[in-house]
Design an enzyme around this catalytic site. Sequence first.
Site, PDB file in Angstrom:
ATOM      1  N   SER A 153      35.052  45.076  39.646  1.00 24.87           N
ATOM      2  CA  SER A 153      36.039  44.057  39.328  1.00 24.87           C
ATOM      3  C   SER A 153      37.173  44.184  40.333  1.00 24.87           C
ATOM      4  O   SER A 153      36.946  44.190  41.540  1.00 24.87           O
ATOM      5  CB  SER A 153      36.527  44.228  37.891  1.00 24.87           C
ATOM      6  OG  SER A 153      37.508  43.290  37.555  1.00 24.87           O
ATOM      7  N   TYR A 167      39.733  33.174  40.600  1.00 28.34           N
ATOM      8  CA  TYR A 167      39.301  34.542  40.885  1.00 28.34           C
ATOM      9  C   TYR A 167      39.633  35.464  39.720  1.00 28.34           C
ATOM     10  O   TYR A 167      38.768  36.195  39.226  1.00 28.34           O
ATOM     11  CB  TYR A 167      39.966  35.054  42.165  1.00 28.34           C
ATOM     12  CG  TYR A 167      39.647  36.500  42.450  1.00 28.34           C
ATOM     13  CD1 TYR A 167      38.413  36.863  42.980  1.00 28.34           C
ATOM     14  CD2 TYR A 167      40.564  37.508  42.176  1.00 28.34           C
ATOM     15  CE1 TYR A 167      38.111  38.189  43.229  1.00 28.34           C
ATOM     16  CE2 TYR A 167      40.272  38.837  42.418  1.00 28.34           C
ATOM     17  CZ  TYR A 167      39.040  39.179  42.952  1.00 28.34           C
ATOM     18  OH  TYR A 167      38.739  40.499  43.190  1.00 28.34           O
ATOM     19  N   LYS A 171      37.020  37.531  37.039  1.00 25.40           N
ATOM     20  CA  LYS A 171      37.023  38.985  36.856  1.00 25.40           C
ATOM     21  C   LYS A 171      37.399  39.364  35.423  1.00 25.40           C
ATOM     22  O   LYS A 171      36.838  40.309  34.850  1.00 25.40           O
ATOM     23  CB  LYS A 171      37.981  39.634  37.863  1.00 25.40           C
ATOM     24  CG  LYS A 171      37.534  39.526  39.313  1.00 25.40           C
ATOM     25  CD  LYS A 171      36.181  40.191  39.540  1.00 25.40           C
ATOM     26  CE  LYS A 171      35.815  40.220  41.013  1.00 25.40           C
ATOM     27  NZ  LYS A 171      34.486  40.835  41.253  1.00 25.40           N
TER      28      LYS A 171
END
Length: 320
Positions: A153, A167, A171
Amino acid sequence: MSQSALTALTLPHNAVWFVTGTSSGIGHSLLSSILSAPGHRVVALSRDPSAIPLPSTSTKDNTLLVPVDLKSKDSIKAAFDAAIKTFGRIDVVVNNAGYGLIGELESVSVTAGRELFEINYWAPIQITLEAIRIFREVNPLSGPIGGVIAQVSSAGGYITAPGQVYYHSSKWALEAATESLVKELDPEWHIRAVIFEPGSVKTKWSNANMVDGGQHPAYVREESKMLGTDLIRNMAGWEGKLGAEARDVANLMAKVVRDEEGKWGGRNLLRLPVGADSWTLIKSDVEEVRCNLEKWKKESESTSPGDVKETLKALGLIQE
């Protein structure tokens, strides 16, 4: 919900690693880290495996190069089939491939956001599903049951910065899925999970692996009044000041997965910040959350019928 205790998991002497995103950066450095352990083998996945520069320790007996299209479920399945055909088992899966997408939520197209999720979230989920099946059903045919799922991650999987909405969301979603998953698995399957949260690393992430989603005109400012996303854009080269070497990150990851210091203690290692910047940023965020919890405790609890702590403990949702 508390985790169920796991029986100690020891990787076999000839453990097989299955790693995505191995053409550069952390994934490429992992090849050397993995093969530094005598007997360990690696399945290196990339869109173009012929472009992967292999370490001197790589041989035809310990390294399998496999092309993969992470947007394709069939391609992912074919990569696993190739690994099993060659090595007979898989002991560690590392979901490392991914990329960034910078731009305000108003500027980045939803289509671009969905495409990022295909690589950063849905591909790791598909790979994790295949891994669980192999750990449980295939591995016992040639050795110990179980294995390790390692999700790469980011500090951005726990905290956020401007201009990285999709983004961060990808994650955070992967971390949540992994945390939920480990609470579902039967401890007798000996499946462990670890989420690595690197901070800045000297890789191609902020340039070649960062897609610019454009800028909405409402966010354009002169230099002295820049808003958050442009401040992030102007941090070009910050990896040189804060960034860890990819090989050091990879060596730490391999060491942790192998549990060389015996710190797993029969539990999953749900989150491990990697780098002093990641640790410091996450610690700061945790402290802010703690302060807000205490500040608003009275209001938060005012909607509940009395003390619910014992009920939560009885349901296994918390532990002391």
